[in-house]
Write an enzyme that holds these catalytic residues in place. Structure first.
Site, short mmCIF file in Angstrom:
data_model
loop_
_atom_site.label_atom_id
_atom_site.label_comp_id
_atom_site.label_asym_id
_atom_site.label_seq_id
_atom_site.Cartn_x
_atom_site.Cartn_y
_atom_site.Cartn_z
N LEU A 2 0.95 -1.19 -0.04
CA LEU A 2 0.14 -0.03 -0.05
C LEU A 2 0.90 1.29 -0.02
O LEU A 2 1.83 1.36 0.87
CB LEU A 2 -1.06 0.02 1.25
CG LEU A 2 -2.03 -1.14 1.21
CD1 LEU A 2 -2.83 -0.92 2.68
CD2 LEU A 2 -3.00 -0.97 0.14
N ASP B 26 17.32 -3.72 19.18
CA ASP B 26 16.41 -3.79 18.31
C ASP B 26 15.34 -4.98 18.67
O ASP B 26 14.19 -4.62 18.70
CB ASP B 26 16.94 -3.98 16.77
CG ASP B 26 17.05 -2.75 16.09
OD1 ASP B 26 16.59 -1.65 16.65
OD2 ASP B 26 17.82 -2.80 15.21
#
Length: 403
Positions: A87, A184
């Protein structure tokens, strides 16, 4: 979508309804590692994770080993069992598809740079108003409210600003970063806990909400032990290399045949471990020796007691050394390199490592879900190719919007 679980050491069984997060839908806007680590945990546990990607895909698709014909192995390792739809969120029509996905979603997860959501017309305040049931989960470099809140960060930067680099390395050399990307993946794991807590609260109240974590805060949360000496001495915690200063001869000891990773790590964590270690290394003659009988005495003779242990380990390979020392009840681990992990019997037979289909890579042996629930380890699905589920998701969401 099928999620199977593997009963550790036995049969493979279960369907999606047995997965703990079956029925939970996550719209995943994250990229690189920190956010995907959070949604990976949820996918392993049975959530339907829909990865929404820009037209060129998650940038991590082009990292280590990524080519025009295959995605990077890093993308494959962090996006198992997810679905993918492309998208372009800069376009209003594409945002409408996202909104249709969010109507039935439980969680939206993102790790954009500060301000990006707002520029896309997706500010958390707007999302909460339009989708009050939704849990909006975010990862940033720094927490809001501080002077660094708008700055960008990555794992190694977070290691620096959370103090981890300052305590890593040899005492007489510059500090070094930790090898694994702890900030992370650590932030992702902690965010997943926050998401589950928010979903539990929604179960009681019916309301969604927001959950956020920063890389600096997540890394600092893992620094508690390393900060301990500073509170005792009032001085910054020191670097000790491989040694565990309070407990000589704890640390790395060389093994035969002397390769770059031919070491074992021995850790004495109890007063009985010294005598047990002496039995393991065939130095029973030193049991009760007044020079070494107390830990304080051994700490005063670090080089001497380390040499006693290393003399024995250097004549044995690291696997034999680990086996003999562990058999005496002393914590000891062979230093496995990354290739050795692929054939390690403990990881293979327990189901933590196994062959996994990854497009473009065949079926490499990779890490799976670390959690074992009711004796079962959830099996990982394959990572998605770019927009693999886009046509179906668009069709389903468009049909749903027309009802």
């Amino acid at each position: 979508m099928s999620f199977q679980s593997q009963r550790v050491g036995a049969e493979i069984a279960s369907d999606s309804e047995e997965a703990p997060l079956s029925g939970v839908k996550v719209v995943d806007l994250t990229q690189f590692e920190s956010g995907p680590a959070a949604t990976q945990l949820m996918a392993w546990l049975g959530a339907d994770v829909i990865k929404v990607e820009p037209p060129r895909g998650d940038p991590s698709r082009s990292l280590a080993g990524g080519t025009d014909n295959r995605d990077s192995i890093l993308f494959g390792l962090l996006n198992q069992g997810k679905r993918s739809i492309v998208l372009n969120l800069k376009q209003e029509e594409e945002r409408r598809v996202l909104f249709q996905l969010l109507e039935s979603a439980d969680v939206l997860c993102e790790n954009f740079a500060p301000g990006t959501l707002g520029r896309l017309g997706l500010a958390p305040e707007f999302l909460r108003e339009r989708f009050p049931h939704l849990v909006v989960a975010s990862i940033r470099g720094y927490a809001p409210g501080g002077p660094w809140a708008d700055w960008k960060s990555f794992d190694f930067v977070a290691q620096a600003v959370a103090g981890a680099i300052s305590v890593t390395g040899e005492p007489d050399r510059p500090p070094v970063r930790i090898g694994p990307t702890v900030a992370d993946s650590g932030a992702g794991a902690q965010l997943a806990v926050g998401i589950l807590a928010a979903l539990m609260r929604r179960h009681r109240t019916g309301e969604g909400g927001t959950v956020s974590i920063s890389l600096q805060d997540a890394m600092l949360n893992l620094m508690r032990n390393a900060m301990g000496p500073m509170y005792v001495s009032g001085e910054p915690s020191e670097r000790f290399g491989d040694a565990y200063a309070p407990s000589a001869p704890s640390g790395l000891h060389p093994c035969s045949p002397g390769g770059p990773n031919d070491y074992v790590y021995v850790l004495l964590g109890h007063r009985r471990h010294w005598d047990a270690l002496l039995r393991a290394i065939e130095r029973e003659d030193l049991i009760g020796d007044p020079r070494y009988v107390r830990q304080s005495l051994r700490n005063a003779k670090v080089d001497e007691v380390r040499a006693i242990v290393s003399d024995w380990t250097s004549r044995h390979d690291k696997h034999t050394a680990m086996e003999r020392i562990s058999a005496e009840g002393v914590p000891c681990g062979a230093t496995l390199d990354t290739r050795e992990l692929l054939s390690n019997p403990q990881l293979l037979e327990s189901g933590m490592m196994g062959a996994q289909s990854i497009p473009g890579w065949g079926e490499p042996v990779v890490p799976g879900c670390p959690l074992i629930i009711d004796g079962c380890r959830m099996a990982a699905g394959s990572p998605p190719s770019l927009d693999a589920d886009g046509p179906r998701l668009r069709r389903v969401e468009t049909q749903g919007a027309g009802k």
